[in-house]
Design a protein around this motif. Structure first.
Motif, PDB file in Angstrom:
ATOM      1  N   LEU A  12       2.268   1.727  -3.457  1.00 53.59           N
ATOM      2  CA  LEU A  12       1.268   2.275  -4.385  1.00 53.59           C
ATOM      3  C   LEU A  12       1.023   3.751  -4.120  1.00 53.59           C
ATOM      4  O   LEU A  12       0.894   4.542  -5.064  1.00 53.59           O
ATOM      5  CB  LEU A  12      -0.034   1.480  -4.268  1.00 53.59           C
ATOM      6  CG  LEU A  12       0.005   0.059  -4.810  1.00 53.59           C
ATOM      7  CD1 LEU A  12      -1.258  -0.699  -4.419  1.00 53.59           C
ATOM      8  CD2 LEU A  12       0.201   0.059  -6.319  1.00 53.59           C
ATOM      9  N   GLN A  13       0.982   4.140  -2.854  1.00 51.05           N
ATOM     10  CA  GLN A  13       0.788   5.552  -2.520  1.00 51.05           C
ATOM     11  C   GLN A  13       1.957   6.383  -3.026  1.00 51.05           C
ATOM     12  O   GLN A  13       1.768   7.468  -3.583  1.00 51.05           O
ATOM     13  CB  GLN A  13       0.599   5.726  -1.015  1.00 51.05           C
ATOM     14  CG  GLN A  13      -0.732   5.212  -0.531  1.00 51.05           C
ATOM     15  CD  GLN A  13      -0.860   5.215   0.982  1.00 51.05           C
ATOM     16  OE1 GLN A  13       0.120   5.121   1.712  1.00 51.05           O
ATOM     17  NE2 GLN A  13      -2.100   5.291   1.458  1.00 51.05           N
ATOM     18  N   THR A  14       3.176   5.876  -2.856  1.00 53.78           N
ATOM     19  CA  THR A  14       4.364   6.577  -3.357  1.00 53.78           C
ATOM     20  C   THR A  14       4.310   6.689  -4.876  1.00 53.78           C
ATOM     21  O   THR A  14       4.642   7.727  -5.446  1.00 53.78           O
ATOM     22  CB  THR A  14       5.646   5.841  -2.921  1.00 53.78           C
ATOM     23  OG1 THR A  14       5.696   5.820  -1.496  1.00 53.78           O
ATOM     24  CG2 THR A  14       6.892   6.515  -3.469  1.00 53.78           C
TER      25      THR A  14
ATOM     26  N   LEU B 256       1.711   6.843  -6.747  1.00 56.31           N
ATOM     27  CA  LEU B 256       0.674   7.785  -7.176  1.00 56.31           C
ATOM     28  C   LEU B 256       0.919   9.228  -6.744  1.00 56.31           C
ATOM     29  O   LEU B 256       0.405  10.151  -7.375  1.00 56.31           O
ATOM     30  CB  LEU B 256      -0.683   7.328  -6.637  1.00 56.31           C
ATOM     31  CG  LEU B 256      -1.184   6.000  -7.214  1.00 56.31           C
ATOM     32  CD1 LEU B 256      -2.421   5.547  -6.462  1.00 56.31           C
ATOM     33  CD2 LEU B 256      -1.443   6.109  -8.692  1.00 56.31           C
ATOM     34  N   THR B 257       1.733   9.414  -5.700  1.00 56.16           N
ATOM     35  CA  THR B 257       1.974  10.758  -5.198  1.00 56.16           C
ATOM     36  C   THR B 257       2.635  11.615  -6.261  1.00 56.16           C
ATOM     37  O   THR B 257       3.681  11.277  -6.808  1.00 56.16           O
ATOM     38  CB  THR B 257       2.865  10.705  -3.942  1.00 56.16           C
ATOM     39  OG1 THR B 257       2.191   9.965  -2.933  1.00 56.16           O
ATOM     40  CG2 THR B 257       3.184  12.099  -3.426  1.00 56.16           C
TER      41      THR B 257
ATOM     42  N   ILE C 268       0.837  -1.207   0.000  1.00 52.84           N
ATOM     43  CA  ILE C 268       0.000   0.000   0.000  1.00 52.84           C
ATOM     44  C   ILE C 268       0.869   1.253   0.000  1.00 52.84           C
ATOM     45  O   ILE C 268       0.613   2.198  -0.753  1.00 52.84           O
ATOM     46  CB  ILE C 268      -0.984  -0.009   1.179  1.00 52.84           C
ATOM     47  CG1 ILE C 268      -2.050  -1.090   0.949  1.00 52.84           C
ATOM     48  CG2 ILE C 268      -1.637   1.365   1.376  1.00 52.84           C
ATOM     49  CD1 ILE C 268      -2.961  -1.339   2.121  1.00 52.84           C
ATOM     50  N   ALA C 269       1.921   1.264   0.802  1.00 50.13           N
ATOM     51  CA  ALA C 269       2.839   2.412   0.827  1.00 50.13           C
ATOM     52  C   ALA C 269       3.497   2.593  -0.535  1.00 50.13           C
ATOM     53  O   ALA C 269       3.661   3.724  -1.009  1.00 50.13           O
ATOM     54  CB  ALA C 269       3.886   2.226   1.913  1.00 50.13           C
TER      55      ALA C 269
END
Length: 76
Positions: free
Chosen positions: A62-64, A66-67, A59-60
């Motif tokens: 994927l967040q990175t 997309l950021t 999850i981290a």
């Protein structure tokens, strides 16, 4: 234009008889393909395998990924 990727491969699962073969090799091959043939910088391709591939780490990642993404970026 930014090019970033998250490659995840899990061979080793905690319950007996559930292990897979080749998933880690596939993730490594994808990372290699992206850096050597599609112009991704090695620092922009994150490889997460086996014990490091926790739900939180994925999850981290994927967040990175997309950021800060914007139109025209390439995300894998």
């Amino acid at each position: 234009m930014s090019k970033r990727a998250l490659c995840v491969g899990i061979n080793d699962y905690p319950h007996g008889g559930n292990d897979l073969n080749g998933c880690v090799n596939d993730a490594k091959s994808w990372a290699d393909l992206l850096t050597n043939h599609f112009g991704f910088a090695s620092g922009d391709v994150k490889l997460v395998t086996d014990a490091q591939a926790t739900k939180a780490a994925i999850i981290a990642g994927l967040q990175t990924l997309l950021t800060g993404a914007k139109a025209g970026d390439v995300l894998v």
